[in-house]
Motif scaffolding. Structure first.
Motif, short mmCIF file in Angstrom:
data_model
loop_
_atom_site.label_atom_id
_atom_site.label_comp_id
_atom_site.label_asym_id
_atom_site.label_seq_id
_atom_site.Cartn_x
_atom_site.Cartn_y
_atom_site.Cartn_z
N LEU A 73 54.52 44.28 -18.47
CA LEU A 73 55.65 44.44 -19.37
C LEU A 73 56.97 44.06 -18.69
O LEU A 73 57.87 43.49 -19.33
N GLU A 74 57.08 44.35 -17.41
CA GLU A 74 58.28 43.93 -16.67
C GLU A 74 58.36 42.42 -16.57
O GLU A 74 59.43 41.82 -16.65
N ARG A 75 57.21 41.79 -16.43
CA ARG A 75 57.15 40.34 -16.24
C ARG A 75 57.29 39.58 -17.55
O ARG A 75 57.96 38.54 -17.62
N CYS A 76 56.69 40.11 -18.62
CA CYS A 76 56.62 39.35 -19.88
C CYS A 76 57.40 39.98 -21.03
O CYS A 76 57.47 39.40 -22.12
N GLY A 77 57.93 41.17 -20.81
CA GLY A 77 58.68 41.84 -21.86
C GLY A 77 57.80 42.74 -22.71
O GLY A 77 56.58 42.57 -22.76
N THR A 78 58.44 43.71 -23.37
CA THR A 78 57.72 44.67 -24.21
C THR A 78 57.88 44.31 -25.67
O THR A 78 59.02 44.27 -26.17
N PRO A 79 56.80 44.03 -26.39
CA PRO A 79 56.92 43.71 -27.82
C PRO A 79 57.41 44.92 -28.61
O PRO A 79 57.01 46.05 -28.34
N GLU A 80 58.26 44.66 -29.59
CA GLU A 80 58.79 45.74 -30.42
C GLU A 80 58.15 45.78 -31.81
O GLU A 80 58.21 46.78 -32.50
N ALA A 81 57.58 44.65 -32.21
CA ALA A 81 56.93 44.56 -33.52
C ALA A 81 55.64 43.76 -33.38
O ALA A 81 55.44 43.04 -32.39
N ALA A 82 54.76 43.89 -34.37
CA ALA A 82 53.47 43.20 -34.30
C ALA A 82 53.65 41.70 -34.16
O ALA A 82 52.87 41.03 -33.46
N SER A 83 54.66 41.14 -34.82
CA SER A 83 54.86 39.69 -34.75
C SER A 83 55.18 39.22 -33.34
O SER A 83 54.92 38.06 -32.99
N ASP A 84 55.71 40.12 -32.48
CA ASP A 84 56.02 39.74 -31.10
C ASP A 84 54.75 39.47 -30.29
O ASP A 84 54.82 38.81 -29.24
N LEU A 85 53.60 39.96 -30.76
CA LEU A 85 52.35 39.77 -30.01
C LEU A 85 51.95 38.30 -29.94
O LEU A 85 51.16 37.91 -29.07
N ALA A 86 52.48 37.47 -30.85
CA ALA A 86 52.12 36.06 -30.87
C ALA A 86 52.47 35.35 -29.57
O ALA A 86 51.86 34.35 -29.21
N SER A 87 53.46 35.85 -28.85
CA SER A 87 53.91 35.19 -27.63
C SER A 87 53.33 35.84 -26.37
O SER A 87 53.77 35.54 -25.26
N HIS A 88 52.33 36.71 -26.54
CA HIS A 88 51.75 37.42 -25.39
C HIS A 88 50.28 37.05 -25.21
O HIS A 88 49.63 36.51 -26.12
N PHE A 89 49.77 37.35 -24.01
CA PHE A 89 48.35 37.19 -23.71
C PHE A 89 47.65 38.47 -24.14
O PHE A 89 47.92 39.54 -23.59
N LEU A 90 46.75 38.35 -25.11
CA LEU A 90 46.11 39.54 -25.67
C LEU A 90 44.67 39.68 -25.17
O LEU A 90 43.94 38.69 -25.03
N LEU A 91 44.27 40.91 -24.93
CA LEU A 91 42.91 41.26 -24.50
C LEU A 91 42.26 41.97 -25.68
O LEU A 91 42.64 43.08 -26.05
N LEU A 92 41.26 41.31 -26.29
CA LEU A 92 40.82 41.72 -27.62
C LEU A 92 39.33 42.05 -27.70
O LEU A 92 38.51 41.43 -27.02
N ASP A 93 39.04 42.99 -28.57
CA ASP A 93 37.67 43.22 -29.02
C ASP A 93 37.34 42.08 -29.99
O ASP A 93 38.11 41.81 -30.92
N PRO A 94 36.21 41.40 -29.79
CA PRO A 94 35.87 40.29 -30.70
C PRO A 94 35.88 40.68 -32.17
O PRO A 94 36.17 39.85 -33.04
#
Length: 325
Positions: free
Chosen positions: A173-194
């Motif tokens: 979060l320090e390196r990439c920033g903390t998303p404030e809304a769901a739409s902010d997740l588009a610019s992050h690397f996500l670790l997902l359940d298939p």
């Protein structure tokens, strides 16, 4: 001839209305049953059975005697079962299969606490992700999500429910920033359940303040919850994972709960205790059932949910006997 055997022979013949069926139920010959009945009638000087070519029935004179014999044998069998159970509680093997997402400090405490109250039970734990059938003889009990257990004819007791939340390591979060809304997740690397991905696409379905929406992440990695947690702890990205699995990591400051208004599932993750439906459950298994329910009830409640309150546990006394329809 053994008096107890004569009584068992009498009750068996009366219940089956047949000498041959009574013999089969007791694992003896028809001749042996006939001799036992004759000896019993001689002993009590009373005719106890009407015999015809088609059926056998209890005589009027022996009706009350028959009921007394039934009660006597039932009490004796129950006493035998009880003493066998009391002997069994301090020994024996308990084969338990659990899901990888449960293997954490809390589970280690569960094992140590159980061994403290049942020191002579040999607890054999297997960690598996695949589906389990408790009637194949490999396991006595399972602590798994419901979809991984063949449920026909087994008892299911819900231990906990927890929603899927978003977490990340403080360093990420320090390196990439903390998303404030769901739409902010588009610019992050996500670790997902298939399962959170739309079929055939990289879009993920989620809820934000109760509203459904889809997000297309810039980059992502999918896998089981053990992998996702490990990746999140190393700062790889933002993980969506069951709250129960990362509760200790959040408390210790290793992970940070973000986007509390969001979740990838309405129902959340459910963990249940399963065991085969038996008329007489061995005491070591019954002790473990009661222990597990008490243990999970004593755990801290879920992290407050900004969307709604989701039940964490069901009442300890609710059993679900699941049978094939």
């Amino acid at each position: 001839m053994d008096q107890l055997y004569m009584l068992r022979a009498f009750v068996a013949v009366a219940q089956h209305r047949s000498f041959s069926k009574a013999a089969a139920s007791l694992g003896v010959t028809t001749g042996s049953i006939s001799k036992a009945i004759a000896k019993l009638e001689e002993s009590i000087q009373t005719l106890i059975l009407h015999r015809t070519t088609r059926s056998v029935s209890v005589t009027d004179a022996a009706q009350s005697y028959y009921l007394s014999c039934c009660r006597l044998l039932e009490e004796l069998d129950e006493a035998n079962r009880r003493i066998a159970q009391e002997r069994e509680i301090d020994s024996g093997r308990l084969r338990l299969v659990v899901h990888p997402m449960l293997v954490n400090k809390t589970f280690s405490r569960l094992l140590s606490d159980y061994q403290a109250i049942a020191p002579n039970v040999n607890l054999m734990v297997s960690v598996r992700e695949e589906a389990v059938n408790l009637y194949d003889g490999h396991f006595d009990m399972a602590i798994l999500p419901p979809h991984l257990v063949e449920q026909s004819g087994v008892i299911r007791r819900t231990l906990s429910r927890s929603r899927h939340i978003f977490v990340a390591a403080p360093g990420y979060l320090e390196r990439c920033g903390t998303p404030e809304a769901a739409s902010d997740l588009a610019s992050h690397f996500l670790l997902l359940d298939p399962a959170s991905k739309q079929k055939g696409t990289n879009f993920i379905d989620l809820l934000e303040t109760g509203k459904r929406m889809s997000v297309l992440p810039m980059s992502s990695m999918d896998g089981n919850e053990v992998l996702l947690r490990a990746a999140a702890l190393t700062g790889t990205g933002i993980a969506t994972i069951s709250e129960a699995m990362v509760r200790e990591d959040i408390a210790a400051g290793h992970l940070t709960h973000i986007l509390p208004q969001c979740s990838t599932s309405e129902s959340g993750a459910e963990v249940c205790l399963f065991y085969s439906h038996r008329e007489l459950l061995p005491v070591r298994l019954r002790t473990f059932v009661d222990f597990c329910i008490d243990f999970f009830r004593s755990l801290p409640g879920p992290i407050p949910n900004a969307m709604a309150a989701i039940p964490q546990r069901l009442d300890r006394d609710v059993d679900h006997a699941l049978t094939t329809v």
